[in-house]
Motif scaffolding. Sequence first.
Motif, PDB file in Angstrom:
ATOM      1  N   PHE A   4       0.857  -1.188   0.000  1.00 48.63           N
ATOM      2  CA  PHE A   4       0.000   0.000   0.000  1.00 48.63           C
ATOM      3  C   PHE A   4       0.891   1.234   0.000  1.00 48.63           C
ATOM      4  O   PHE A   4       1.802   1.356   0.793  1.00 48.63           O
ATOM      5  CB  PHE A   4      -0.914   0.016   1.222  1.00 48.63           C
ATOM      6  N   SER A   5       0.587   2.154  -0.863  1.00 46.18           N
ATOM      7  CA  SER A   5       1.387   3.364  -0.945  1.00 46.18           C
ATOM      8  C   SER A   5       0.929   4.367   0.103  1.00 46.18           C
ATOM      9  O   SER A   5      -0.044   4.161   0.816  1.00 46.18           O
ATOM     10  CB  SER A   5       1.275   3.976  -2.340  1.00 46.18           C
ATOM     11  N   ASP A   6       1.642   5.457   0.197  1.00 47.66           N
ATOM     12  CA  ASP A   6       1.315   6.508   1.159  1.00 47.66           C
ATOM     13  C   ASP A   6       0.022   7.235   0.801  1.00 47.66           C
ATOM     14  O   ASP A   6      -0.482   8.017   1.603  1.00 47.66           O
ATOM     15  CB  ASP A   6       2.465   7.514   1.247  1.00 47.66           C
ATOM     16  N   ILE A   7      -0.512   6.983  -0.379  1.00 48.92           N
ATOM     17  CA  ILE A   7      -1.742   7.662  -0.789  1.00 48.92           C
ATOM     18  C   ILE A   7      -2.904   7.269   0.110  1.00 48.92           C
ATOM     19  O   ILE A   7      -3.769   8.086   0.418  1.00 48.92           O
ATOM     20  CB  ILE A   7      -2.066   7.396  -2.276  1.00 48.92           C
ATOM     21  N   PHE A   8      -2.926   6.025   0.596  1.00 50.37           N
ATOM     22  CA  PHE A   8      -3.998   5.594   1.488  1.00 50.37           C
ATOM     23  C   PHE A   8      -3.932   6.356   2.811  1.00 50.37           C
ATOM     24  O   PHE A   8      -4.955   6.768   3.351  1.00 50.37           O
ATOM     25  CB  PHE A   8      -3.937   4.085   1.737  1.00 50.37           C
ATOM     26  N   THR A   9      -2.730   6.559   3.313  1.00 50.94           N
ATOM     27  CA  THR A   9      -2.560   7.325   4.552  1.00 50.94           C
ATOM     28  C   THR A   9      -2.974   8.774   4.349  1.00 50.94           C
ATOM     29  O   THR A   9      -3.655   9.355   5.196  1.00 50.94           O
ATOM     30  CB  THR A   9      -1.090   7.259   5.015  1.00 50.94           C
ATOM     31  N   SER A  10      -2.597   9.343   3.229  1.00 49.85           N
ATOM     32  CA  SER A  10      -2.965  10.728   2.933  1.00 49.85           C
ATOM     33  C   SER A  10      -4.476  10.883   2.784  1.00 49.85           C
ATOM     34  O   SER A  10      -5.064  11.846   3.296  1.00 49.85           O
ATOM     35  CB  SER A  10      -2.284  11.203   1.652  1.00 49.85           C
ATOM     36  N   LEU A  11      -5.101   9.941   2.099  1.00 49.83           N
ATOM     37  CA  LEU A  11      -6.552   9.997   1.940  1.00 49.83           C
ATOM     38  C   LEU A  11      -7.258   9.819   3.283  1.00 49.83           C
ATOM     39  O   LEU A  11      -8.264  10.476   3.555  1.00 49.83           O
ATOM     40  CB  LEU A  11      -7.018   8.940   0.940  1.00 49.83           C
ATOM     41  N   LEU A  15      -9.790  12.446   5.026  1.00 49.84           N
ATOM     42  CA  LEU A  15     -11.121  12.079   5.500  1.00 49.84           C
ATOM     43  C   LEU A  15     -11.300  12.439   6.974  1.00 49.84           C
ATOM     44  O   LEU A  15     -12.371  12.885   7.390  1.00 49.84           O
ATOM     45  CB  LEU A  15     -11.379  10.590   5.280  1.00 49.84           C
ATOM     46  N   GLN A  16     -10.245  12.251   7.755  1.00 51.31           N
ATOM     47  CA  GLN A  16     -10.309  12.617   9.175  1.00 51.31           C
ATOM     48  C   GLN A  16     -10.502  14.124   9.323  1.00 51.31           C
ATOM     49  O   GLN A  16     -11.306  14.586  10.136  1.00 51.31           O
ATOM     50  CB  GLN A  16      -9.044  12.166   9.897  1.00 51.31           C
ATOM     51  N   TYR A  17      -9.795  14.896   8.518  1.00 49.41           N
ATOM     52  CA  TYR A  17      -9.945  16.354   8.537  1.00 49.41           C
ATOM     53  C   TYR A  17     -11.373  16.747   8.153  1.00 49.41           C
ATOM     54  O   TYR A  17     -12.004  17.572   8.819  1.00 49.41           O
ATOM     55  CB  TYR A  17      -8.944  17.001   7.583  1.00 49.41           C
ATOM     56  N   SER A  18     -11.892  16.155   7.088  1.00 50.42           N
ATOM     57  CA  SER A  18     -13.231  16.487   6.618  1.00 50.42           C
ATOM     58  C   SER A  18     -14.295  16.100   7.642  1.00 50.42           C
ATOM     59  O   SER A  18     -15.265  16.843   7.848  1.00 50.42           O
ATOM     60  CB  SER A  18     -13.494  15.782   5.288  1.00 50.42           C
ATOM     61  N   THR A  19     -14.124  14.971   8.299  1.00 51.18           N
ATOM     62  CA  THR A  19     -15.070  14.539   9.325  1.00 51.18           C
ATOM     63  C   THR A  19     -15.059  15.488  10.515  1.00 51.18           C
ATOM     64  O   THR A  19     -16.113  15.858  11.043  1.00 51.18           O
ATOM     65  CB  THR A  19     -14.739  13.106   9.782  1.00 51.18           C
ATOM     66  N   THR A  20     -13.877  15.898  10.938  1.00 54.53           N
ATOM     67  CA  THR A  20     -13.768  16.839  12.053  1.00 54.53           C
ATOM     68  C   THR A  20     -14.386  18.183  11.681  1.00 54.53           C
ATOM     69  O   THR A  20     -15.076  18.802  12.493  1.00 54.53           O
ATOM     70  CB  THR A  20     -12.296  17.019  12.458  1.00 54.53           C
ATOM     71  N   LYS A  21     -14.166  18.620  10.453  1.00 53.15           N
ATOM     72  CA  LYS A  21     -14.753  19.881   9.994  1.00 53.15           C
ATOM     73  C   LYS A  21     -16.272  19.779   9.953  1.00 53.15           C
ATOM     74  O   LYS A  21     -16.986  20.719  10.326  1.00 53.15           O
ATOM     75  CB  LYS A  21     -14.196  20.249   8.624  1.00 53.15           C
ATOM     76  N   ASN A  72       0.980  11.041  13.117  1.00 55.12           N
ATOM     77  CA  ASN A  72      -0.031  11.125  14.155  1.00 55.12           C
ATOM     78  C   ASN A  72      -0.608  12.530  14.252  1.00 55.12           C
ATOM     79  O   ASN A  72      -0.669  13.118  15.316  1.00 55.12           O
ATOM     80  CB  ASN A  72       0.558  10.711  15.514  1.00 55.12           C
ATOM     81  N   SER A  73      -1.022  13.077  13.150  1.00 58.86           N
ATOM     82  CA  SER A  73      -1.584  14.419  13.167  1.00 58.86           C
ATOM     83  C   SER A  73      -3.098  14.324  13.168  1.00 58.86           C
ATOM     84  O   SER A  73      -3.682  13.435  12.578  1.00 58.86           O
ATOM     85  CB  SER A  73      -1.110  15.216  11.965  1.00 58.86           C
ATOM     86  N   SER A  74      -3.711  15.259  13.847  1.00 57.29           N
ATOM     87  CA  SER A  74      -5.163  15.318  13.857  1.00 57.29           C
ATOM     88  C   SER A  74      -5.579  16.776  13.742  1.00 57.29           C
ATOM     89  O   SER A  74      -4.881  17.665  14.217  1.00 57.29           O
ATOM     90  CB  SER A  74      -5.716  14.691  15.128  1.00 57.29           C
ATOM     91  N   PRO A  75      -6.716  17.014  13.111  1.00 55.14           N
ATOM     92  CA  PRO A  75      -7.180  18.389  12.948  1.00 55.14           C
ATOM     93  C   PRO A  75      -7.457  19.053  14.293  1.00 55.14           C
ATOM     94  O   PRO A  75      -7.826  18.405  15.258  1.00 55.14           O
ATOM     95  CB  PRO A  75      -8.470  18.236  12.148  1.00 55.14           C
ATOM     96  N   VAL A  76      -7.290  20.359  14.341  1.00 56.28           N
ATOM     97  CA  VAL A  76      -7.480  21.124  15.567  1.00 56.28           C
ATOM     98  C   VAL A  76      -8.735  21.973  15.422  1.00 56.28           C
ATOM     99  O   VAL A  76      -8.901  22.683  14.439  1.00 56.28           O
ATOM    100  CB  VAL A  76      -6.254  22.026  15.832  1.00 56.28           C
ATOM    101  N   ILE A  77      -9.616  21.899  16.431  1.00 56.45           N
ATOM    102  CA  ILE A  77     -10.828  22.713  16.435  1.00 56.45           C
ATOM    103  C   ILE A  77     -10.592  23.913  17.341  1.00 56.45           C
ATOM    104  O   ILE A  77     -10.186  23.764  18.484  1.00 56.45           O
ATOM    105  CB  ILE A  77     -12.039  21.905  16.931  1.00 56.45           C
ATOM    106  N   TYR A 108     -15.220  15.905   0.764  1.00 59.99           N
ATOM    107  CA  TYR A 108     -15.356  14.546   1.300  1.00 59.99           C
ATOM    108  C   TYR A 108     -15.701  13.562   0.182  1.00 59.99           C
ATOM    109  O   TYR A 108     -15.111  12.486   0.083  1.00 59.99           O
ATOM    110  CB  TYR A 108     -16.433  14.536   2.391  1.00 59.99           C
ATOM    111  N   ASN A 109     -16.660  13.926  -0.663  1.00 62.19           N
ATOM    112  CA  ASN A 109     -17.054  13.037  -1.768  1.00 62.19           C
ATOM    113  C   ASN A 109     -15.903  12.798  -2.739  1.00 62.19           C
ATOM    114  O   ASN A 109     -15.755  11.694  -3.270  1.00 62.19           O
ATOM    115  CB  ASN A 109     -18.260  13.609  -2.506  1.00 62.19           C
ATOM    116  N   ALA A 110     -15.088  13.815  -2.982  1.00 58.07           N
ATOM    117  CA  ALA A 110     -13.928  13.653  -3.865  1.00 58.07           C
ATOM    118  C   ALA A 110     -12.917  12.681  -3.261  1.00 58.07           C
ATOM    119  O   ALA A 110     -12.351  11.841  -3.971  1.00 58.07           O
ATOM    120  CB  ALA A 110     -13.277  15.008  -4.129  1.00 58.07           C
ATOM    121  N   LEU A 111     -12.699  12.787  -1.947  1.00 56.06           N
ATOM    122  CA  LEU A 111     -11.776  11.861  -1.286  1.00 56.06           C
ATOM    123  C   LEU A 111     -12.300  10.426  -1.319  1.00 56.06           C
ATOM    124  O   LEU A 111     -11.545   9.489  -1.579  1.00 56.06           O
ATOM    125  CB  LEU A 111     -11.536  12.287   0.162  1.00 56.06           C
TER     126      LEU A 111
END
Length: 130
Positions: A4-11, A15-21, A72-77, A108-111
């Motif tokens: 699996f390439s790094d693209i899965f991690t990036s996607l 998705l985590q960013y979009s969900t938090t938003k 281990n990055s996560s979006p900040v609110i 989100y739909n694009a991801l």
Amino acid sequence: MKLFSDIFTSLEQGLQYSTTKQKAISDNIANVDTPNYKAKTVTFQDTLQKATLEINAYRTDARHFTFTANTNSSPVIEAKSTLVYNNNGNSVDMDKEMADLAKNQIYYNALIDRLSSKFSSLQNVIKGGQ
């Protein structure tokens, strides 16, 4: 060889960013009439700075930037405390929230579409191109 390439991690991070938003926007819309409620926003700059990819780089000078891996990055609110749109101290702008909601849904739909195509390609490879 990496399966699996790094693209899965990036996607996944996208998705985590979009969900938090989405959660922050939903909270803002739900509290549009709450007195003294401060609208929340998800900061992308902090997320982008935390999500550096590992790059094998040779530093020719100590003043050059270092490259480190941090997955281990996560979006900040954050609450927007400086803006007030209503007389009751509420800082939710409903038009902006609805526009942000639509923009986030498209993102989100694009991801999801990109992730789906990656899995389809992987499935095609596993089946041997049949």
